[in-house]
Write an enzyme that holds these catalytic residues in place. Structure first.
Site, mmCIF file in Angstrom:
data_model
loop_
_atom_site.group_PDB
_atom_site.id
_atom_site.type_symbol
_atom_site.label_atom_id
_atom_site.label_comp_id
_atom_site.label_asym_id
_atom_site.label_seq_id
_atom_site.Cartn_x
_atom_site.Cartn_y
_atom_site.Cartn_z
ATOM 1 N N PRO A 14 0.851 -1.409 -0.171
ATOM 2 C CA PRO A 14 0.254 -0.188 -0.238
ATOM 3 C C PRO A 14 0.674 1.048 -0.261
ATOM 4 C CG PRO A 14 -0.369 -1.254 2.171
ATOM 5 C CD PRO A 14 0.427 -2.158 1.089
ATOM 6 N N ARG A 27 -4.174 -8.109 -20.570
ATOM 7 C CA ARG A 27 -5.133 -7.746 -21.915
ATOM 8 C C ARG A 27 -4.766 -6.605 -22.748
ATOM 9 N NH1 ARG A 27 -8.173 -3.673 -21.338
ATOM 10 N NH2 ARG A 27 -9.647 -4.408 -22.399
HETATM 11 C C1 LIG Z 1 -1.861 -5.768 5.915
HETATM 12 S S1 LIG Z 1 -1.095 -5.511 4.740
HETATM 13 C C2 LIG Z 1 0.430 -4.987 5.585
HETATM 14 C C3 LIG Z 1 -0.002 -2.925 5.663
HETATM 15 C C4 LIG Z 1 0.962 -2.431 6.461
HETATM 16 N N1 LIG Z 1 1.081 -2.541 8.163
HETATM 17 C C5 LIG Z 1 1.248 -0.933 6.252
HETATM 18 O O1 LIG Z 1 1.060 -0.360 7.421
HETATM 19 O O2 LIG Z 1 1.748 -0.512 5.129
HETATM 20 C C6 LIG Z 1 -0.281 -7.321 3.851
HETATM 21 C C7 LIG Z 1 0.391 -6.878 2.572
HETATM 22 O O3 LIG Z 1 -0.936 -6.567 2.212
HETATM 23 C C8 LIG Z 1 -0.041 -6.206 0.574
HETATM 24 N N2 LIG Z 1 -1.301 -4.644 0.508
HETATM 25 C C9 LIG Z 1 -1.721 -4.368 1.251
HETATM 26 N N3 LIG Z 1 -2.775 -3.160 0.157
HETATM 27 C C10 LIG Z 1 -2.014 -2.639 -0.733
HETATM 28 C C11 LIG Z 1 -2.722 -2.500 -1.329
HETATM 29 N N4 LIG Z 1 -2.631 -1.634 -1.431
HETATM 30 N N5 LIG Z 1 -1.671 -2.315 -3.006
HETATM 31 C C12 LIG Z 1 -0.660 -3.656 -3.218
HETATM 32 N N6 LIG Z 1 -0.583 -4.434 -1.657
HETATM 33 C C13 LIG Z 1 -0.807 -4.465 -0.802
HETATM 34 C C14 LIG Z 1 0.914 -5.903 0.880
HETATM 35 O O4 LIG Z 1 2.389 -7.300 0.095
HETATM 36 C C15 LIG Z 1 1.068 -6.027 2.048
HETATM 37 O O5 LIG Z 1 2.753 -6.130 2.689
#
Ligand SMILES: C[S@@+](CC[C@H](N)C(=O)[O-])C[C@H]1O[C@@H](n2cnc3c(N)ncnc32)[C@H](O)[C@@H]1O
Length: 248
Positions: free
Chosen positions: A91, A156
């Site tokens: 994220p 795609r």
């Molecule tokens: C619960 S999230 C961790 C968030 C982290 N503790 C933070 O606050 O930035 C777990 C995993 O989900 C994925 N993830 C979560 N949100 C995402 C997003 N908006 N885009 C891409 N990957 C995401 C990432 O790989 C991340 O390591």
């Protein structure tokens, strides 16, 4: 195009990757989705892939070694180009857009690392990933759905995956604008009619109407796209029409 996905939950990909366009692309040999279970690269007897974060705090952190070794395994077993992007889904990354999707589609391989728990050890971000991509400003439980979004959008654009009838060339964002409205039969549904011009058979008029609707819709719904669109993508007629719309 080959996607190499590193995940703790390869089973999550089974349904989405075995339906519709992406399934057909794989059976035609245009796309490969190779799933790698990060746990297979955990070396200790408990196959541990996460651990407590240094400094305390809630949540577990994904250990660096299994992720590094999984990427090294993919690179050595699939003879990848040195320029192959190693994408960490996060994220905190750059927000995915069509430009990035088009850039990914120019590669023959893409490595996608799916995080879980509190996230991955920082050394993965600093020394392994070549870029960090987010699919939007919200936090998912894991990177798997984000990886599937990347795969769907990139696949795609691989030549032959989408039939010419659904050509991505006129899609929203690809043109720099939102796409024009779409209609199909019946011509009248609950008193709502298809615009006459679309039934006229006059292709020049239809093209003009579609272009104007795309401009109008973009101005109303995504004016930021018009601020960023490159000069060569708007004709003088487009500019005049936008001016008229702005003046109301
Ligand atoms: C619960 S999230 C961790 C968030 C982290 N503790 C933070 O606050 O930035 C777990 C995993 O989900 C994925 N993830 C979560 N949100 C995402 C997003 N908006 N885009 C891409 N990957 C995401 C990432 O790989 C991340 O390591």
């Amino acid at each position: 195009m080959r996607f190499h996905v590193l995940t703790l939950f390869p089973g999550m990909f089974e349904g989405p990757m075995s339906e519709s366009i992406i399934a057909r692309a794989q059976s035609q040999g245009l796309v490969e989705v190779n799933l790698h279970d990060i746990r297979d690269h955990a070396r200790d007897k408990h196959r541990q892939v996460d651990d407590y974060g240094f400094g305390g705090g809630p949540g577990m952190v994904m250990k660096p070694a299994p992720i590094f070794e999984a990427v090294e395994h993919v690179k050595s077993s699939s003879s990848l180009a040195a320029s192959t992007p190693v994408v960490l889904l996060s994220p905190q990354g750059k927000r995915l857009d069509q430009e990035t999707v088009e850039r990914f589609a120019e590669h023959t391989d893409l490595i996608l690392i799916c995080g879980r728990y509190e996230g991955v050890d920082e050394r993965v971000r600093q020394h392994l990933a070549t870029e960090e991509i987010s699919i939007g400003d919200y936090v998912l439980a894991g990177g798997e759905l984000a990886a599937m979004v990347v795969i769907d959008a990139v696949a795609r654009l691989v030549p032959g995956v989408v039939g010419s009838a659904e050509s991505p060339a006129n899609d929203t964002f690809t043109t720099g604008l939102l796409q024009h409205p779409l209609y199909t039969r019946p011509t009248e549904y609950r008193d709502w009619n298809v615009p006459e011009v679309l039934l006229s058979g006059n292709h020049a008029e239809i093209d003009r109407w579609r272009r104007q609707e795309a401009l109008r819709r973009t101005l109303i719904q995504r004016p930021d796209l018009l601020e960023r669109i490159s000069a060569g993508r708007l004709t003088d007629e487009d500019r005049r029409y936008l001016e008229e719309l702005r003046e109301g």
